[in-house]
Design a protein around this motif. Structure first.
Motif, PDB file in Angstrom:
ATOM      1  N   TYR A 199      24.193 -34.975   8.214  1.00  0.00           N
ATOM      2  CA  TYR A 199      24.569 -35.326   9.043  1.00  0.00           C
ATOM      3  C   TYR A 199      24.817 -36.769   9.274  1.00  0.00           C
ATOM      4  O   TYR A 199      24.993 -37.830   8.658  1.00  0.00           O
ATOM      5  N   ILE A 223      20.136 -24.130   1.894  1.00  0.00           N
ATOM      6  CA  ILE A 223      19.929 -24.576   3.109  1.00  0.00           C
ATOM      7  C   ILE A 223      21.710 -25.224   2.008  1.00  0.00           C
ATOM      8  O   ILE A 223      21.865 -26.307   2.960  1.00  0.00           O
ATOM      9  N   TYR A 237       7.857 -30.660  16.883  1.00  0.00           N
ATOM     10  CA  TYR A 237       9.026 -31.228  17.026  1.00  0.00           C
ATOM     11  C   TYR A 237       9.800 -30.539  15.812  1.00  0.00           C
ATOM     12  O   TYR A 237      10.521 -29.560  17.502  1.00  0.00           O
TER      13      TYR A 237
HETATM   14  C1  LIG Z   1      16.680 -31.433   8.670  1.00  0.00           C
HETATM   15  C2  LIG Z   1      17.842 -32.310   8.074  1.00  0.00           C
HETATM   16  C3  LIG Z   1      18.094 -33.892   8.414  1.00  0.00           C
HETATM   17  C4  LIG Z   1      17.174 -33.734   9.941  1.00  0.00           C
HETATM   18  O1  LIG Z   1      17.571 -33.505  10.786  1.00  0.00           O
HETATM   19  P1  LIG Z   1      16.894 -33.514  12.359  1.00  0.00           P
HETATM   20  O2  LIG Z   1      16.862 -32.445  13.014  1.00  0.00           O
HETATM   21  O3  LIG Z   1      17.330 -34.663  12.803  1.00  0.00           O
HETATM   22  O4  LIG Z   1      15.415 -34.292  12.295  1.00  0.00           O
HETATM   23  C5  LIG Z   1      18.918 -34.402   8.245  1.00  0.00           C
HETATM   24  N1  LIG Z   1      19.661 -33.934   6.936  1.00  0.00           N
HETATM   25  C6  LIG Z   1      18.798 -32.881   6.398  1.00  0.00           C
HETATM   26  C7  LIG Z   1      20.049 -32.763   4.826  1.00  0.00           C
HETATM   27  C8  LIG Z   1      18.257 -32.459   6.896  1.00  0.00           C
HETATM   28  O5  LIG Z   1      18.994 -30.612   6.007  1.00  0.00           O
END
Ligand SMILES: *Cc1c(COP(=O)(O)O)cnc(C)c1O
Ligand code: SF4
Length: 359
Positions: free
Chosen positions: A105, A90, A280
């Motif tokens: 994010y 990822i 979730y």
């Molecule tokens: C999956 C992920 C999150 C969390 O995602 P949510 O949808 O808020 O649970 C946060 N940061 C990264 C880098 C991720 O891969």
């Protein structure tokens, strides 16, 4: 699901019993055939192995298809790598401004606090990074990560991950919690862990208390993939977190040979809800090396999700997601329940029929 009687006879494991980390040990326990052991040493040389006493006690030794066995006992299929698979499926690295920190994010960051796990899942998406003896986020690297978060008021939530962040001592858990809670704009701490089910004895009262702090909400995302993982000890560990006021959500991976059946997924999701854990995410497996034997077609996952939607309380519905390779985002994979039609819209009901809607 209560374990079959012949398995229950093996429970509970004594805490003095050690985690198995060697092929020879798994062979001595009758979990690996002597003729398979040599081939599996090559797997163990590449990817870490660990099975806790709790999980060892759940495996039905007479069933080669046992869903707990499939998750933790190495197989030579792990040496098969497809061209699509990647060591960093990822692309965490592309979003990592500092060691141990991933910021993909805007409003939330991942902190990878340890690289160790209580077990090493054979399907792990971070299997090239996790293992015993890896680096922990301490000292300068931790200070730099905290400084990064402190300097960015848009960071609302810190997700503690790893490895498994519940592998730290109660003291370190408290230090991390207090340091993050002291940052005014951080309102949520979320720990992602498999410990409550695979090593529930670690979730002691002092550890649970270490997760709480003034001014932040603590959430724990519990990773479990099969209803048999809800042992009495796991239920108690989850209960201790609930009683401490921690909000609980679930995380599962959809895995061929483990939970790719509607009845198993129903029982898993109901198991979470019955313990006060809100389902979730149901993750489609990432393209981690040597994990092809666990992946099923996305269409099959979508069909299972429609089955859950049809049969389970709304509280028990997870979101079926895929982390898109390249690291851009988590894509929800559910099939739509709304489609456009000549008359306006059509909505899908629980029995599989579409209804016109003119509004
Ligand atoms: C999956 C992920 C999150 C969390 O995602 P949510 O949808 O808020 O649970 C946060 N940061 C990264 C880098 C991720 O891969
Ligand atoms: S506990 Fe999580 S991080 Fe650790 S091996 Fe399993 S899936 Fe990977």
């Amino acid at each position: 699901m209560a374990p079959p009687a012949k398995i229950r006879a093996l429970l509970p494991p004594t805490q003095a019993e050690a985690t198995s980390t060697k092929i020879a040990d798994l062979e001595a326990r009758g979990l690996i055939a002597p003729e398979a052991a040599a081939g599996l040493e090559a797997v163990a040389a590449r990817y870490a192995v660990a099975v806790t006493p709790t999980m060892l006690g759940l495996i039905d030794r007479e069933d080669p298809q046992d869903p707990i066995r499939a998750q933790f006992i190495p197989q030579t299929l792990e040496l098969v790598q497809t061209p699509q698979e990647s060591a960093d499926p990822i692309d965490d690295a592309a979003f990592s401004p500092l060691p141990g920190l991933v910021h993909r994010y805007e409003d939330r960051v991942l902190l990878k606090v340890v690289s160790a796990c209580p077990v090493y899942c054979r399907f792990c998406f971070r299997r090239e990074m996790v293992g015993p003896g890896g680096e922990a986020l301490v000292g300068d690297h931790l200070d730099q990560a905290l400084e990064y978060i402190r300097a960015r008021p848009q960071i609302f939530e810190v997700i503690l991950t790893g490895g498994d962040p519940f592998m730290v001592s109660p003291r370190r858990a408290r230090d991390l919690t207090q340091a993050l809670a002291a940052i005014a704009h951080v309102k949520v701490l979320r720990w992602h862990t498999r410990v409550p089910v695979v090593a529930p004895e670690r979730v002691r009262e002092d550890f649970v208390q270490a997760l709480r702090a003034e001014g932040v909400a603590t959430w724990v995302a519990i990773h479990a993939n099969h209803p048999r993982e809800f042992t009495p000890a796991a239920q108690e560990a989850i209960g201790r977190m609930r009683e401490a006021g921690i909000s609980l959500v679930s995380q599962s991976v959809l895995l061929r040979g483990v939970n790719d059946r509607l009845d198993v997924l129903q029982e898993l999701m109901r198991g979470f809800v019955a313990l006060g854990v809100k389902p979730y995410y149901l993750h489609h497996p990432d393209l981690a090396p040597g994990t092809g034997h666990f992946r099923l077609p996305i269409a099959k996952g979508q069909e299972l999700m429609r089955g859950l939607r049809r049969t389970l309380t709304g509280l028990a519905q997870p979101t079926y997601v895929l982390d898109v390779p390249g690291g851009a985002f988590k894509a929800p994979l559910d099939l739509p329940y709304v489609q456009e039609s000549a008359a306006g819209l059509q909505l899908l009901d629980g029995t599989g029929h579409w209804h016109d809607y003119k509004g």
